[in-house]
Design an enzyme around this catalytic site. Structure first.
Site, PDB file in Angstrom:
ATOM      1  N   SER A  91      45.533  26.654  44.349  1.00 55.64           N
ATOM      2  CA  SER A  91      46.032  27.997  44.084  1.00 55.64           C
ATOM      3  C   SER A  91      47.535  27.917  43.844  1.00 55.64           C
ATOM      4  CB  SER A  91      45.745  28.914  45.272  1.00 55.64           C
ATOM      5  OG  SER A  91      46.629  28.587  46.326  1.00 55.64           O
ATOM      6  N   LYS A  92      48.121  29.067  43.616  1.00 53.40           N
ATOM      7  CA  LYS A  92      49.548  29.122  43.305  1.00 53.40           C
ATOM      8  C   LYS A  92      50.410  28.445  44.370  1.00 53.40           C
ATOM      9  CE  LYS A  92      50.284  33.004  40.263  1.00 53.40           C
ATOM     10  NZ  LYS A  92      50.372  34.442  40.295  1.00 53.40           N
ATOM     11  N   ARG A  93      49.943  28.510  45.594  1.00 48.56           N
ATOM     12  CA  ARG A  93      50.693  27.889  46.690  1.00 48.56           C
ATOM     13  C   ARG A  93      50.989  26.417  46.429  1.00 48.56           C
ATOM     14  NH1 ARG A  93      47.810  26.769  50.874  1.00 48.56           N
ATOM     15  NH2 ARG A  93      45.877  27.418  49.884  1.00 48.56           N
ATOM     16  N   GLY A 142      52.096  25.045  43.938  1.00 48.42           N
ATOM     17  CA  GLY A 142      53.083  24.791  42.893  1.00 48.42           C
ATOM     18  C   GLY A 142      52.453  25.087  41.560  1.00 48.42           C
TER      19      GLY A 142
END
Ligand code: GLU
Length: 469
Positions: A238-240, A242
């Site tokens: 996910s976006k977490r 990077g």
């Protein structure tokens, strides 16, 4: 049979890593079989689809070099086609009008959930003909009641689903819009898709789609449902983690070839080979060697591949991608060496093209300040005499080549009776602004002779100011 594959993203966000990998596998399979690759934008979810996302997908595919042979097709432009097929199914009695209101349907679902049953439409209107007048209705597909759907998935093997598990799917909503699964079926058929490569999150749709294809008398394609990608930490990517957008990798300084090589290995293997040129990928790719288990992202490996390709791809290709970063960082490369030359000396010193541009600015512009630590250490009063000597020797050179530059520096050190470092380090800081650069001979060669002289003069002034302060 000639192979036709497709990539069918929904334009609700950027092209993410998982989508790009699916696209790559689909593209590779088409290329490996001498077939065709179709791009289809599944924009039927009008509320969530955006123009920006459509463009982001096209940009991502373009940047990766995954060119399509047909398309892009847009589902919203094909509603008439879908509706024609729905009407045909209705006429043949393979679909029916359902007048159940959403309130009624919700009540049934609630009841089913209360009884611990899977929510499903009970077929209320399947055989009814007492249609109310002027009431909105949906169209449902008459899913077979008996038997099972069997298909051989290239990744997961043979899959059986009993028809008793499937209810009658809405294929046209009461507002007249054909539904997602139906559009996919018609498109796969009309576009002649022979192999559907897609994320495993779609595996539950497959038996329903197969039943509709069969009702239409359409051939059933082969399927390969690709597993998910997990982040470095084993959680769903996910976006977490990077960069998940493919274009973020461009922005971060990765070469498309590195990203492609990285993606192809993320869930597919050919022996223990890690490095694949595009031709090798095409030559060896097979749907039957896609891994069933989820793949974990590994940023270090991507960096390693990027370093590899920065050093080994044709310099003109690397230069094309590097140019974007120089422009992005506002470096005008017209006044200085060619990017190919800079790449030849700098590529091994960095992880990414972004860093390459960052550390190469001094080839194109004078820098405003010396790196404080390097200046403190190397631009000291004792260095002044050495800088003057090497400046004069370099300025007097006739043929400005790496070889001659090296000889001049050596001869200067010898004449001064000092070690190479006592001349080389102040010189390096003087011309590049810092204590890190490729070897001096090539660095100076890429800067022209008069620039070198000017920069040494600036360093001498710097030392003088320091002496006087
Ligand atoms: N539009 C779907 C998605 O973006 C893919 C559907 C398919 O490949 O069949 O997830």
């Amino acid at each position: 049979m000639s192979v036709v594959t497709r990539f069918a993203p929904s334009p609700t966000g950027y092209l993410h890593v998982g989508g790009a990998r699916t696209a790559l596998y689909s593209w590779l399979y088409a290329r490996s079989q001498g077939g065709k690759f179709v791009l289809r934008i599944e924009d039927t979810d009008i509320e969530r689809s955006t123009e920006q996302a459509k463009q982001a997908i096209l940009d991502g595919m373009q940047w990766l070099g995954l060119h399509h042979d047909e398309g892009p097709f847009y589902q919203t432009q094909r509603f008439d086609t879908y509706n024609q097929y729905i009407d045909q199914l209705l006429e043949k009695g393979l679909a029916y009008k359902c007048y159940m209101s959403s309130d009624e349907l919700n009540a049934i679902r609630e009841e089913q959930e209360k009884n611990g049953e899977k929510p499903r439409y009970p077929g209320t209107w399947r055989d009814r003909t007492d249609y109310p007048e002027n009431q909105p209705y949906a169209i449902r597909f008459k899913n077979p009641k008996e038997g099972e759907v069997v298909f051989k998935d290239h990744v997961r093997g043979e899959i059986h689903i009993s028809n008793s598990e499937l209810d009658d799917l809405v294929i046209r909503r009461s507002d007249g819009a054909p539904t997602y699964n139906f559009c996919v079926v018609i498109d796969d058929w009309e576009m002649g898709i022979t192999h559907v490569v897609r994320g495993e999150d779609h595996i539950n749709n497959t038996p329903r789609q197969i039943n509709i294809l069969q009702a239409l008398g359409a051939p059933v394609p082969e399927y390969a449902h690709v597993s998910m990608i997990l982040g470095d930490d084993g959680k769903k990517l996910s976006k977490r983690h990077g960069a998940v957008s493919v274009m973020q990798y461009r922005d971060d300084g990765f070469l498309p070839q590195a990203v492609l090589n990285y993606l192809v290995r993320l869930g597919w293997s050919h022996g223990d080979q890690e490095i694949f040129s595009l031709n090798e990928m095409i030559e060896h790719f097979s749907l039957d060697h896609i891994s069933k288990s989820a793949s974990a992202f590994n940023t270090e490996k991507l960096v390693w591949l990027n370093q590899h390709y920065m050093k080994t791809e044709p310099a003109s290709d690397v230069a094309k991608h590097a140019l974007w970063h120089f422009q992005e960082q506002g470096i005008d490369i017209n006044n200085g060496p060619s990017l190919e030359q800079v790449i030849a000396v700098q590529a091994e010193r960095v992880d990414t093209l972004k860093e390459l541009a960052e550390i190469s600015r001094y080839f194109y512009e004078d820098f405003a300040e010396f790196d404080a630590n390097a200046a403190k250490k190397h631009l000291r009063p004792v260095a002044k005499e050495n800088l003057i000597a090497v400046r004069d020797a370099l300025a007097a050179m006739n043929e400005w080549s790496a070889h001659n530059i090296q000889q001049t520096i050596n001869a200067t050190a010898e004449k001064l009776g000092v070690g190479m470092g006592k001349v080389g380090m102040p010189l390096r800081v003087a011309v590049t602004g810092s204590g890190n650069s490729p070897s001096l001979d090539v660095t100076l060669e890429l800067l022209d002779q008069s620039t070198v002289e000017q920069r040494i003069n600036k360093a001498i002034e710097f030392i003088e100011k320091r002496e006087n302060s």
